[in-house]
Scaffold this active site. Structure first.
Site, PDB file in Angstrom:
ATOM      1  N   ASP A  44      -0.746   6.235   1.159  1.00 56.08           N
ATOM      2  CA  ASP A  44      -1.683   7.347   2.514  1.00 56.08           C
ATOM      3  C   ASP A  44      -2.047   8.609   2.176  1.00 56.08           C
ATOM      4  O   ASP A  44      -0.898   9.241   2.710  1.00 56.08           O
ATOM      5  CB  ASP A  44      -1.002   6.698   3.048  1.00 56.08           C
ATOM      6  N   GLU A  59      -6.218   7.266  -0.294  1.00 59.69           N
ATOM      7  CA  GLU A  59      -7.181   6.470   0.384  1.00 59.69           C
ATOM      8  C   GLU A  59      -7.294   8.332   0.844  1.00 59.69           C
ATOM      9  O   GLU A  59      -6.430   8.743   2.300  1.00 59.69           O
ATOM     10  CB  GLU A  59      -5.912   6.056   1.476  1.00 59.69           C
TER      11      GLU A  59
END
Length: 651
Positions: A380, A409
């Site tokens: 993330d 990401e």
């Protein structure tokens, strides 16, 4: 490299060749370089490929275009491979060119020209390893020297196919120059190719008698795996499964104040029940997680786990390691911000105050989940952490576990996106969700191919954070077309659960209304499927087509073709290893029928331009006879794409 021979523009190369290029096991890798020397001297080149275990193999590079030499190598195991290109003056090739030109012009000087050739033949013949060909080479040398024979007879003996093959495969090398060693990180195939499905285990509990959502567990989540596997997906990706903070917990639709019963965001990690190394008790235990991973494996699915390096205010780290966070002048810990947005339920980490301690803890966490069967981590927001941290972590983890992959990401600027890929990330999220027009998609696809040595795309059609404007109408054809594009443009693509149900209600520019990030969203897939209100069959068919055609699981061979209608996008892919060729046409108009003529560049695909080929549409089952200029027509209410496999025999 500049030596006695110049070796430059070596490929594959990433940046200044300080980072490894990327490949996967079994992927044909084109190795090339520009090689030249002074004047008209002939040169030769070869690549020495070194396996991770230290063994080596040399492959001759062949001239392909002017001074460019190339060959294809196929790595067969994961790890860091090293290659080096060497070059040399090739006196045999120079001699052969010269005597052919002189013979044509009637300018041969047998005493010198033939003696030079004979000596070169003897050099190779008397090598210890050339015993098998020694007699034929020496015979050719003797014939060259035989003044009693006619000149054409003497020359032809040295230029037989047999002699030339030996001299080409075992060249005389003068002024040999060693190039610089460069690396290729070879991953397992899943690093390049795969179909991902993202879902929240906590939303799989269904509803109670009153219609209220029931919190799911790993047991109820495992029951969803059969449906996911039946659609042909390879990877199930889970958002964080750790305890969720209670301090400043967000309510539904990201409201600052939560109500009783609100489950909070899984990305607000940590509470009194544990942190990144724990399981949310409402989902079950570590044993339950292991059972979930085992069931996925039985169905041919891998489990990807979110690695989100951030903490809720009540995460155990906040009390035990306050130096891992940033403190404001008033003594409070800084929460995450993306002005004007504030994320009161999340504390970002500070990597500067105890870098070794924080690194050791993150490494421990990754190793823990690896021991529990996780071999893929979706990271993330990696662009908000120090680049050197990721470079070190990924290198160290992959040295111990070569099969572990990391997905970045990183919806961020290109320099950061590709920079993270160079530092070691196996895959990267892309800008696909924001590329909708023909011009945008064509430029985007070409950019991906251009960066194929350093970055591999993972095209998710939607994510819990991104509901593209193009889908907010709920038009089923828009959903079908976006899936077709993602599944055929990229070797790896992904679907977030609910996409197959055409979920499209927005809150703001691109947020889902009633977002699953903040509440339970049980879904009745079976009823929707039975009623014909599900995209599930189309997703299954796309994955079935991908598995049948290795061309669709390639990136480097993506090529766009001209079509005289901006509402139609035409492109092709080929499989270098097996010759599979797929031609795709996708409509970008989800309301109206569009038609046009596609001008396929058959020559670039290794097809004869003058032939017509039988093309099997894998979507409709129809057979088309397509030449270089093919008429196409797509009605989005019937089919959004032609995905055509080419029969190689033309007429």
């Amino acid at each position: 490299m500049v030596g006695r021979i110049v070796i430059e523009d070596v490929r594959p190369s990433v940046g200044a060749a300080e980072h490894p290029a990327k490949a996967v096991v079994g992927e044909p890798v084109r190795v090339s370089a520009t090689v030249w020397a002074e004047d008209t001297d002939a040169v030769g080149a070869a690549v020495e490929l070194r396996w991770p275990d230290g063994s080596t193999r040399c492959t001759r590079l062949l001239p392909v275009d002017g001074d460019t030499f190339a060959a294809t190598v196929v790595p067969d195991e994961p790890g860091v491979w090293t290659f080096r290109i060497d070059a040399w003056r090739d006196p045999w090739t120079a001699w052969e060119r010269a005597v052919r030109a002189k013979a044509t012009a009637g300018a041969l000087e047998p005493a010198n020209d033939f003696e030079t050739g004979a000596r070169l033949l003897e050099q190779v013949a008397y090598r210890p390893e050339r015993l098998a060909e020694r007699d034929s080479l020496l015979t050719a040398a003797n014939v060259l020297r035989d003044a009693n024979l006619l000149v054409p007879e003497r020359l032809s003996a040295a230029l037989t196919d047999c002699v030339r093959a030996v001299m080409r495969e075992h060249p005389v090398c003068e002024n040999r120059t060693r190039g610089r060693a460069q690396q290729v990180r070879v991953d397992r195939v899943r690093a390049l190719d795969g179909a991902w499905y993202e879902f929240f285990p906590r939303s799989t509990g269904g509803t109670d008698a009153g219609g209220n959502p029931v919190h799911g567990t790993f047991a109820t989540a495992a029951a969803e795996l059969d449906r996911i596997a039946s659609m042909g997906f390879d990877v199930v990706y889970l958002p964080p499964v750790h305890p969720i903070g209670t301090v400043h917990r967000k309510g539904r639709n990201n409201s600052v104040v939560s109500a009783e019963g609100d489950v909070g965001s899984p990305w607000a990690i940590g509470s009194a029940e544990g942190g990144h190394d724990a399981i949310d008790p409402r989902l079950g235990t570590l044993d339950d997680f292991d059972a979930f991973v085992a069931r996925a494996a039985e169905l041919g699915l891998e489990v990807a786990l979110d690695l989100a390096l951030q903490c809720a205010p009540d995460h155990p780290w906040v009390r035990a390691h306050p130096q891992w966070f940033s403190t404001l002048p008033d003594g409070t810990i800084a929460c995450a911000e993306n002005p004007p947005k504030r994320y009161e339920d999340v504390y970002p980490l500070n990597f500067d105050q105890d870098p070794e301690g924080l690194y050791a803890e993150v490494r421990r966490i990754v190793e823990l989940w690896v021991r529990h069967g996780v071999r893929i981590f979706r990271v993330d927001n990696p662009h908000t952490k120090p680049p050197a941290f990721w470079h070190r972590l990924i290198r160290d983890v992959q040295e111990a576990h070569p099969d572990v992959l990391f997905l970045a990401e990183a919806f961020t600027r290109p320099a950061r996106l590709y920079g993270l890929a160079r530092l070691g990330f196996s895959q990267s999220y892309t800008y696909f969700t924001w590329r909708t027009t023909k011009t945008e998609l064509t430029g985007f696809g070409r950019e991906l191919v251009e960066h194929a040595d350093e970055a591999r795309p993972n095209m998710f059609v939607t994510t819990p954070d991104i509901l593209p404007a193009e889908l907010q109408s709920g038009n089923p054809a828009a959903f079908a077309a976006r899936a077709a594009l993602a599944a055929t443009l990229s070797p790896t693509w992904g679907v977030y659960s609910g996409f197959e149900l055409y979920e499209h209600e927005a809150l703001g520019a691109q947020e889902y209304r009633d977002s699953e990030k903040y509440e339970l969203r049980p879904r009745d897939y079976a009823t929707a499927l039975a009623a014909g209100r599900s995209l599930q069959p189309w997703l299954a068919r796309l994955n079935e087509i991908r598995r049948a055609h290795p061309a669709l699981r390639q990136l480097r061979t993506l090529r766009f073709h001209d079509v005289d209608n901006d509402a139609l996008l035409a492109y092709s892919k080929t499989d270098p290893a097996g010759g599979d060729t797929v031609l795709c046409v996708v409509t970008l108009d989800h309301q109206h029928t569009q038609e046009g003529t596609v001008h396929w560049d058959f020559r670039a695909l290794g097809l004869a331009p003058e032939h017509r080929y039988t093309v099997h549409d894998e979507v409709s089952g129809e057979l088309f006879e397509w030449g270089e200029h093919a008429y196409v027509k797509l009605d989005p209410h019937r089919s959004v794409a032609h995905i055509g496999s080419v029969a190689r025999a033309g007429r």
